[in-house]
Structure formats: structure tokens, C-alpha cells
Motif scaffolding. Structure first.
Motif, PDB file in Angstrom:
ATOM      1  N   THR A   1      41.667  37.873  36.730  1.00  0.00           N
ATOM      2  CA  THR A   1      40.458  37.208  36.228  1.00  0.00           C
ATOM      3  C   THR A   1      39.506  38.227  35.623  1.00  0.00           C
ATOM      4  OG1 THR A   1      40.684  35.408  37.823  1.00  0.00           O
ATOM      5  CG2 THR A   1      38.488  35.742  36.869  1.00  0.00           C
ATOM      6  N   ASP A   2      39.373  39.383  36.257  1.00  0.00           N
ATOM      7  CA  ASP A   2      38.529  40.456  35.689  1.00  0.00           C
ATOM      8  C   ASP A   2      39.088  40.905  34.338  1.00  0.00           C
ATOM      9  OD1 ASP A   2      36.806  40.356  37.839  1.00  0.00           O
ATOM     10  OD2 ASP A   2      37.683  42.104  38.844  1.00  0.00           O
ATOM     11  N   GLU A   3      40.403  41.066  34.238  1.00  0.00           N
ATOM     12  CA  GLU A   3      41.024  41.452  32.954  1.00  0.00           C
ATOM     13  C   GLU A   3      40.725  40.410  31.883  1.00  0.00           C
ATOM     14  OE1 GLU A   3      45.198  42.459  32.720  1.00  0.00           O
ATOM     15  OE2 GLU A   3      45.088  43.426  34.674  1.00  0.00           O
TER      16      GLU A   3
ATOM     17  N   ASP B   1      46.292  30.308  27.674  1.00  0.00           N
ATOM     18  CA  ASP B   1      46.927  31.085  26.608  1.00  0.00           C
ATOM     19  C   ASP B   1      46.947  32.568  26.971  1.00  0.00           C
ATOM     20  OD1 ASP B   1      48.108  31.172  23.891  1.00  0.00           O
ATOM     21  OD2 ASP B   1      46.342  32.424  23.489  1.00  0.00           O
ATOM     22  N   TRP B   2      45.840  33.074  27.494  1.00  0.00           N
ATOM     23  CA  TRP B   2      45.783  34.474  27.918  1.00  0.00           C
ATOM     24  C   TRP B   2      46.804  34.726  29.025  1.00  0.00           C
ATOM     25  CZ3 TRP B   2      44.882  37.157  32.400  1.00  0.00           C
ATOM     26  CH2 TRP B   2      44.644  38.530  32.261  1.00  0.00           C
ATOM     27  N   CYS B   3      46.871  33.833  30.012  1.00  0.00           N
ATOM     28  CA  CYS B   3      47.815  33.987  31.119  1.00  0.00           C
ATOM     29  C   CYS B   3      49.265  33.954  30.638  1.00  0.00           C
ATOM     30  CB  CYS B   3      47.600  32.896  32.170  1.00  0.00           C
ATOM     31  SG  CYS B   3      46.120  33.107  33.182  1.00  0.00           S
ATOM     32  N   LEU B   4      49.557  33.077  29.696  1.00  0.00           N
ATOM     33  CA  LEU B   4      50.929  33.014  29.168  1.00  0.00           C
ATOM     34  C   LEU B   4      51.347  34.361  28.591  1.00  0.00           C
ATOM     35  CD1 LEU B   4      50.859  29.502  27.456  1.00  0.00           C
ATOM     36  CD2 LEU B   4      52.188  30.136  29.491  1.00  0.00           C
ATOM     37  N   GLY B   5      50.432  35.011  27.880  1.00  0.00           N
ATOM     38  CA  GLY B   5      50.731  36.328  27.336  1.00  0.00           C
ATOM     39  C   GLY B   5      50.780  37.394  28.404  1.00  0.00           C
ATOM     40  N   ARG B   6      49.782  37.435  29.256  1.00  0.00           N
ATOM     41  CA  ARG B   6      49.672  38.484  30.282  1.00  0.00           C
ATOM     42  C   ARG B   6      50.789  38.397  31.305  1.00  0.00           C
ATOM     43  NH1 ARG B   6      49.866  41.792  33.505  1.00  0.00           N
ATOM     44  NH2 ARG B   6      48.212  43.070  34.421  1.00  0.00           N
TER      45      ARG B   6
ATOM     46  N   VAL C   1      43.816  31.002  36.743  1.00  0.00           N
ATOM     47  CA  VAL C   1      44.672  32.191  36.835  1.00  0.00           C
ATOM     48  C   VAL C   1      45.600  32.071  38.048  1.00  0.00           C
ATOM     49  CG1 VAL C   1      44.660  34.684  37.247  1.00  0.00           C
ATOM     50  CG2 VAL C   1      43.050  33.686  35.600  1.00  0.00           C
ATOM     51  N   HIS C   2      45.056  31.691  39.184  1.00  0.00           N
ATOM     52  CA  HIS C   2      45.844  31.542  40.409  1.00  0.00           C
ATOM     53  C   HIS C   2      47.013  30.576  40.194  1.00  0.00           C
ATOM     54  CE1 HIS C   2      46.130  31.317  44.930  1.00  0.00           C
ATOM     55  NE2 HIS C   2      46.722  30.174  44.605  1.00  0.00           N
ATOM     56  N   GLU C   3      46.725  29.423  39.619  1.00  0.00           N
ATOM     57  CA  GLU C   3      47.776  28.424  39.412  1.00  0.00           C
ATOM     58  C   GLU C   3      48.789  28.878  38.359  1.00  0.00           C
ATOM     59  OE1 GLU C   3      47.919  26.511  41.801  1.00  0.00           O
ATOM     60  OE2 GLU C   3      45.842  26.600  42.472  1.00  0.00           O
ATOM     61  N   MET C   4      48.343  29.625  37.364  1.00  0.00           N
ATOM     62  CA  MET C   4      49.287  30.153  36.360  1.00  0.00           C
ATOM     63  C   MET C   4      50.194  31.231  36.963  1.00  0.00           C
ATOM     64  SD  MET C   4      49.192  28.395  33.665  1.00  0.00           S
ATOM     65  CE  MET C   4      50.210  29.472  32.635  1.00  0.00           C
ATOM     66  N   ILE C   5      49.708  31.947  37.969  1.00  0.00           N
ATOM     67  CA  ILE C   5      50.585  32.871  38.695  1.00  0.00           C
ATOM     68  C   ILE C   5      51.702  32.076  39.360  1.00  0.00           C
ATOM     69  CG2 ILE C   5      50.737  34.467  40.659  1.00  0.00           C
ATOM     70  CD1 ILE C   5      47.798  35.319  39.897  1.00  0.00           C
ATOM     71  N   HIS C   6      51.378  30.911  39.907  1.00  0.00           N
ATOM     72  CA  HIS C   6      52.416  30.060  40.500  1.00  0.00           C
ATOM     73  C   HIS C   6      53.408  29.580  39.439  1.00  0.00           C
ATOM     74  CE1 HIS C   6      50.727  30.242  44.414  1.00  0.00           C
ATOM     75  NE2 HIS C   6      49.729  29.371  44.224  1.00  0.00           N
TER      76      HIS C   6
ATOM     77  N   LEU D   1      31.712  28.837  37.394  1.00  0.00           N
ATOM     78  CA  LEU D   1      32.535  29.202  36.236  1.00  0.00           C
ATOM     79  C   LEU D   1      33.581  30.244  36.615  1.00  0.00           C
ATOM     80  CD1 LEU D   1      33.225  28.986  33.272  1.00  0.00           C
ATOM     81  CD2 LEU D   1      31.366  30.602  32.779  1.00  0.00           C
ATOM     82  N   ARG D   2      33.177  31.283  37.331  1.00  0.00           N
ATOM     83  CA  ARG D   2      34.136  32.328  37.718  1.00  0.00           C
ATOM     84  C   ARG D   2      35.246  31.751  38.589  1.00  0.00           C
ATOM     85  NH1 ARG D   2      35.687  37.405  37.769  1.00  0.00           N
ATOM     86  NH2 ARG D   2      36.403  38.357  39.684  1.00  0.00           N
ATOM     87  N   ASN D   3      34.901  30.936  39.578  1.00  0.00           N
ATOM     88  CA  ASN D   3      35.930  30.350  40.441  1.00  0.00           C
ATOM     89  C   ASN D   3      36.820  29.381  39.679  1.00  0.00           C
ATOM     90  OD1 ASN D   3      35.108  31.868  42.609  1.00  0.00           O
ATOM     91  ND2 ASN D   3      33.973  30.216  43.584  1.00  0.00           N
ATOM     92  N   PHE D   4      36.262  28.660  38.715  1.00  0.00           N
ATOM     93  CA  PHE D   4      37.040  27.766  37.861  1.00  0.00           C
ATOM     94  C   PHE D   4      38.114  28.570  37.121  1.00  0.00           C
ATOM     95  CE2 PHE D   4      37.540  25.339  33.844  1.00  0.00           C
ATOM     96  CZ  PHE D   4      37.866  24.091  34.345  1.00  0.00           C
TER      97      PHE D   4
END
Length: 119
Positions: free
Chosen positions: A110-112, A22-27, A80-85, A72-75
Motif C-alpha cells: 500500500t505504501d508503494e 491495475d497497479w496490483c496486477l502489474g506489481r 491490496v490485501h484481497e489482490m494478494i489473495h 481511504l488508506r484502509n480502503f
């Protein structure tokens, strides 16, 4: 509004995926994309952390797999990586193999996300 379906994994992993996507969709400015459908499957992947595939020529239906044996961080970073794709496919911005942008942006985004305090 895009449709997101999350399958597999444990409840806490599905919760993290839903919040992160959801965050990625917005960002990534994808919330207004019509007929965008993303299915994410959480499970063991023995050869990678995750992958994303566009399942039709219009680049509106996607399937993502996320490995469940990561920190957790890598998960979260894999999500995020896949949502960029997804963004690259959906906006016809895919260049070369798509990886330079995804690798170059995944940690920053991911930091954001982490600092947004939604997880």
C-alpha cells in the motif's frame, strides 16, 4: 490482460479500486495471466473489511467484496490485501489460510502504491 469489473460504491471509490487493482496486477505479476477475471463489489460489510473468493477450480475467476465504510488508506489497503489473495490462488501459492502473506505484505505494498502517485 485480465478483466476487471467494479460494481457498487460511489464513482470515486470505483476509480480508486480500478487504479489500485491495475497497479496490483502489474506489481504482483498478474497482467499476463490469461482468462483472469476479477469482479469487485463495493458495499457495506458488517463483519469484515473485505474478502476474496475463487469461483472455479482453475483459480481464474474471482469475486472480491470491499467494505465502503473504511478510511481511504484502509480502503486501499483492503484492495491490496484481497489482490494478494488473487495472486495466491492464481499462482497456486495459497498456504494455510493465506493470511500471513497478505497481512505481512499489505502495508508495504500500500505504501508503494501510495508513493506511485496514481491515486
Amino acid at each position: 490482460m485480465p478483466t476487471v469489473i467494479v460494481k457498487g460504491g460511489k464513482q470515486w471509490q470505483r476509480d480508486i479500486v480500478n487504479k489500485s487493482v491495475d497497479w496490483c496486477l502489474g506489481r504482483l505479476s498478474l497482467k499476463s495471466m490469461h482468462r483472469l477475471h476479477v469482479t469487485i463489489v463495493i458495499g457495506y460489510l458488517d463483519d469484515c473489511c473485505g474478502w476474496c473468493k475463487a469461483l472455479e477450480e482453475t483459480n481464474r475467476i474471482f469475486r472480491i467484496a470491499i467494505s465502503n465504510d473504511q478510511s481511504l488508506r484502509n480502503f486501499v489497503m483492503t484492495i491490496v490485501h484481497e489482490m494478494i489473495h488473487v495472486k495466491q490462488y492464481a499462482r497456486n501459492e495459497w498456504l494455510l489460510d493465506g493470511e500471513p502473506e497478505a497481512w505481512g505484505s499489505q502495508e508495504i505494498l500500500t505504501d508503494e502504491l501510495w508513493l506511485s502517485d496514481i491515486l
